[in-house]
Design a protein around this motif. Structure first.
Motif, short mmCIF file in Angstrom:
data_model
loop_
_atom_site.label_atom_id
_atom_site.label_comp_id
_atom_site.label_asym_id
_atom_site.label_seq_id
_atom_site.Cartn_x
_atom_site.Cartn_y
_atom_site.Cartn_z
N MET A 106 7.73 -12.48 15.80
CA MET A 106 6.53 -11.85 15.28
C MET A 106 6.55 -10.38 15.65
SD MET A 106 3.74 -13.64 17.79
CE MET A 106 4.38 -15.29 17.47
N LEU A 107 5.76 -9.59 14.96
CA LEU A 107 5.76 -8.14 15.14
C LEU A 107 4.55 -7.70 15.95
CD1 LEU A 107 6.74 -7.11 11.51
CD2 LEU A 107 8.20 -7.08 13.52
N PRO A 108 4.71 -6.76 16.85
CA PRO A 108 3.57 -6.22 17.60
C PRO A 108 2.65 -5.42 16.68
CG PRO A 108 5.56 -4.98 18.10
CD PRO A 108 5.99 -6.16 17.27
N PRO A 109 1.41 -5.22 17.10
CA PRO A 109 0.43 -4.51 16.24
C PRO A 109 0.90 -3.14 15.78
CG PRO A 109 -0.69 -5.58 18.08
CD PRO A 109 0.78 -5.74 18.33
N ALA A 110 1.62 -2.41 16.62
CA ALA A 110 2.05 -1.06 16.23
C ALA A 110 3.00 -1.10 15.03
CB ALA A 110 2.71 -0.36 17.42
N LEU A 111 3.91 -2.07 15.02
CA LEU A 111 4.85 -2.17 13.91
C LEU A 111 4.15 -2.66 12.65
CD1 LEU A 111 8.06 -3.57 15.65
CD2 LEU A 111 7.45 -1.20 15.11
N LEU A 112 3.20 -3.57 12.80
CA LEU A 112 2.43 -4.00 11.63
C LEU A 112 1.63 -2.83 11.05
CD1 LEU A 112 1.09 -7.48 12.79
CD2 LEU A 112 2.73 -7.04 10.96
N ALA A 113 1.07 -2.00 11.93
CA ALA A 113 0.33 -0.83 11.46
C ALA A 113 1.24 0.14 10.72
CB ALA A 113 -0.34 -0.13 12.64
N ALA A 114 2.49 0.27 11.17
CA ALA A 114 3.44 1.15 10.47
C ALA A 114 3.73 0.62 9.07
CB ALA A 114 4.73 1.25 11.28
N CYS A 115 3.84 -0.69 8.94
CA CYS A 115 4.05 -1.28 7.62
C CYS A 115 2.81 -1.11 6.75
CB CYS A 115 4.38 -2.77 7.75
SG CYS A 115 5.95 -3.12 8.56
N ASP A 116 1.63 -1.31 7.33
CA ASP A 116 0.39 -1.12 6.57
C ASP A 116 0.29 0.30 6.03
OD1 ASP A 116 -0.42 -3.71 7.12
OD2 ASP A 116 -1.60 -3.14 8.88
N ALA A 117 0.65 1.27 6.86
CA ALA A 117 0.56 2.67 6.44
C ALA A 117 1.51 2.96 5.29
CB ALA A 117 0.85 3.58 7.63
N TRP A 118 2.73 2.41 5.38
CA TRP A 118 3.69 2.67 4.30
C TRP A 118 3.23 2.02 3.00
CZ3 TRP A 118 6.72 0.15 0.80
CH2 TRP A 118 7.71 0.91 0.17
N VAL A 119 2.70 0.81 3.08
CA VAL A 119 2.25 0.11 1.87
C VAL A 119 1.10 0.85 1.21
CG1 VAL A 119 1.17 -2.02 1.03
CG2 VAL A 119 3.05 -2.15 2.65
N ALA A 120 0.21 1.44 2.01
CA ALA A 120 -0.97 2.11 1.47
C ALA A 120 -0.64 3.39 0.72
CB ALA A 120 -1.96 2.42 2.60
N GLU A 121 0.52 3.97 0.99
CA GLU A 121 0.88 5.22 0.34
C GLU A 121 1.36 4.97 -1.09
OE1 GLU A 121 3.74 7.22 2.71
OE2 GLU A 121 2.44 7.40 4.46
N THR A 122 1.25 6.00 -1.90
CA THR A 122 1.70 5.94 -3.30
C THR A 122 2.89 6.86 -3.48
OG1 THR A 122 -0.55 5.49 -4.06
CG2 THR A 122 1.04 6.26 -5.71
N SER A 123 4.00 6.31 -3.93
CA SER A 123 5.19 7.12 -4.16
C SER A 123 5.07 7.89 -5.46
CB SER A 123 6.43 6.22 -4.21
OG SER A 123 6.58 5.49 -3.01
#
Length: 508
Positions: A284-301
């Protein structure tokens, strides 16, 4: 299929009894739209808009794309294409026949051509042929094509309606393992292992095995005979032993429950409690790594298609906040799952995800509020209503080439998020980036379970229901992942009372 299908040549097997589609094209399109719960082909003119809506302002709110086109064109067409509603000017749209052909092909498990149906002489009513079971190798089928003394072939209780082990095994694989290629591959391997063992001892067929035979097989897995052929049986790990016995126990339980066997010789073969007690989830992933994924997903390329980006966010959100298994987001034509429904409570909406879990058991998962805007946006970009209507049968996650997104596509979408977030972290957090590259969608399920059991101390029966675990021991295993919580419980339980005398001591 022909280029211009006659609607009345097609049969809807999704209703009981099956029925033919209306012969008129417009009526057939309306029937399919009602059956599937989304637009199929609708021609709009200003006159049609006025008949449907009390005012043009209401029409603009309900159909903004249509109203924009009607400013410059005499007609606008809404039609279903590759999992979404498209709106174009009347002259630019495909014909109704072409749209009908595509929709029938996409939903070919439900709608079948009359020439493919079996028509019994007695009634003349079409019947759907049974779904093709997962294929077995020819040597395995030849060995299994028998029925042993415990097979209730002619009994009325044999609900499978088959006459030998080969057909009964095929139905078992279809019902218990066909949704996941990994599960199907593992089940086939264990069946081949058991058949090879039986063959070397001149036992079989499987429906002839006794409890004594299966206990001997269990012992052989633990301590292979010295004279056993290398290709028939090898020493296997404890994990493989557990899996082998679990598959065999599942097969015989399925056969007994469906009436193919008169009794279950594998009852008690698996000591599931001990194996589950040793299960400790680690991936499983720690909260910091999940937050990094959340931030990338929220962005628009820049330049990325809005629908593609919205679909990725919807996939990530559902795995992140619903704790589902990978295959539980794969559309099932026969069960019409997974799906969303909404229960309005006052000014709020409560969204629920319905999935088909292990053993084809349906499960309802309440979704947190953070999921709602993501799913609404994704649905709107597909041309679906923001809020799912009752009885909607559109695939939850659409495929860009039509139909629904399969397990491999879902896996690739989540994996791409992990890799992209890892690339961003590579310079500042090398260890975190490496862990993200190792991650898979199932890690999100582990994280969801840990958040329930450890972080928020959800009662185990409730967490078990949300996760779809067969045993509460599996759910409880997540409590083992955080010793600090257990330490807090102990400290709170045996806290020293305040006072000049110092900590009190209990009697000996």
């Amino acid at each position: 299929m022909s280029a211009a299908p006659d609607p009345s040549d097609w049969i809807d097997d999704g209703v009981i009894p099956p029925r033919r589609l209306p012969g008129e094209m417009e009526a057939a399109l309306a029937y399919i739209a009602d059956a599937l719960g989304h637009v199929v082909y609708t021609r709009w003119t200003l006159a049609a808009i006025r008949r449907r809506h009390p005012s043009l302002a209401d029409a603009k709110t309900a159909h903004p794309a249509v109203m924009r086109l009607l400013l410059d064109h005499p007609a606008a067409i809404e039609y279903w294409d590759r999992g979404r509603v498209r709106t174009v000017a009347g002259d630019d749209a495909p014909t109704p026949q072409v749209v009908l052909q595509r929709v029938l092909h996409t939903h070919r498990r439900r709608f079948r051509h009359a020439s493919d149906a079996v028509v019994p002489v007695s009634t003349g009513e079409p019947e759907r042929e049974p779904a093709a079971p997962p294929t077995l190798s020819r040597p395995l089928v030849a060995w299994l094509a028998r029925a042993g003394r415990f097979a209730a072939v002619t009994s009325a209780t044999n609900t499978l309606g088959v006459g030998d082990d080969a057909q009964a095994v095929a139905l078992f694989l279809r019902d218990r393992a066909s949704r996941s290629p990994h599960t199907l591959r593992a089940y086939r391997a264990e069946l081949r292992r058991l058949v090879a063992w039986c063959d070397t001892r001149q036992l079989g067929p499987l429906s002839d095995l006794t409890r004594h035979d299966l206990l001997a097989y269990r012992q052989a897995l633990r301590q292979p005979a010295q004279d056993a052929p290398a290709d028939a049986h090898r020493k296997v790990s404890e994990a493989t032993q557990s899996r082998a016995l679990a598959v065999i126990a599942s097969l015989f339980r399925y056969w007994t429950e469906t009436g193919f066997l008169t009794a279950n010789p594998a009852a008690g073969l698996v000591r599931g409690g001990r194996s589950r007690a040793g299960f400790v989830p680690q991936r499983m992933l720690p909260p910091a790594l999940l937050a990094a994924c959340d931030a990338w997903v929220a962005e628009t390329s820049p330049g990325e298609d809005a629908l593609v980006a919205a679909r990725r966010r919807a996939i990530w959100t559902l795995y992140r906040y619903a704790g589902v298994r990978l295959v539980e987001l794969v559309w099932s034509d026969d069960a019409h799952l997974p799906k969303l429904d909404v229960d309005p409570i006052g000014t709020h909406e409560q969204w629920t995800l319905h999935v088909l879990g292990k053993g084809r058991k349906p499960r309802a998962i309440p979704l947190p509020a953070v999921c709602v805007p993501v799913l609404r946006t994704y649905r709107q970009l597909r041309g679906l209503p923001p809020q799912p209507p009752p009885f909607e049968q559109a695939a939850l996650i659409h495929g860009l080439k039509g139909g629904s997104l399969k397990g491999s596509g879902l896996y690739d979408e989540v994996k791409a998020i992990f890799v992209a977030a890892a690339d961003r972290l590579a310079k500042t957090d090398h260890a975190g980036a490496a862990r993200l590259r190792q991650a898979s969608p199932h890690w999100l399920r582990h994280g969801y379970a840990r958040a329930l059991v450890v972080d928020h101390q959800v009662p185990l029966p409730a967490a078990q229901a949300l996760l779809g675990h067969a045993s509460v021991q599996t759910t409880a295993a997540y409590a083992k992942t955080d010793l600090s919580q257990l330490r807090t419980f102990v400290d709170a339980t045996f806290a020293a009372p305040a006072g000049p005398g110092g900590p009190s001591r209990s009697g000996s």
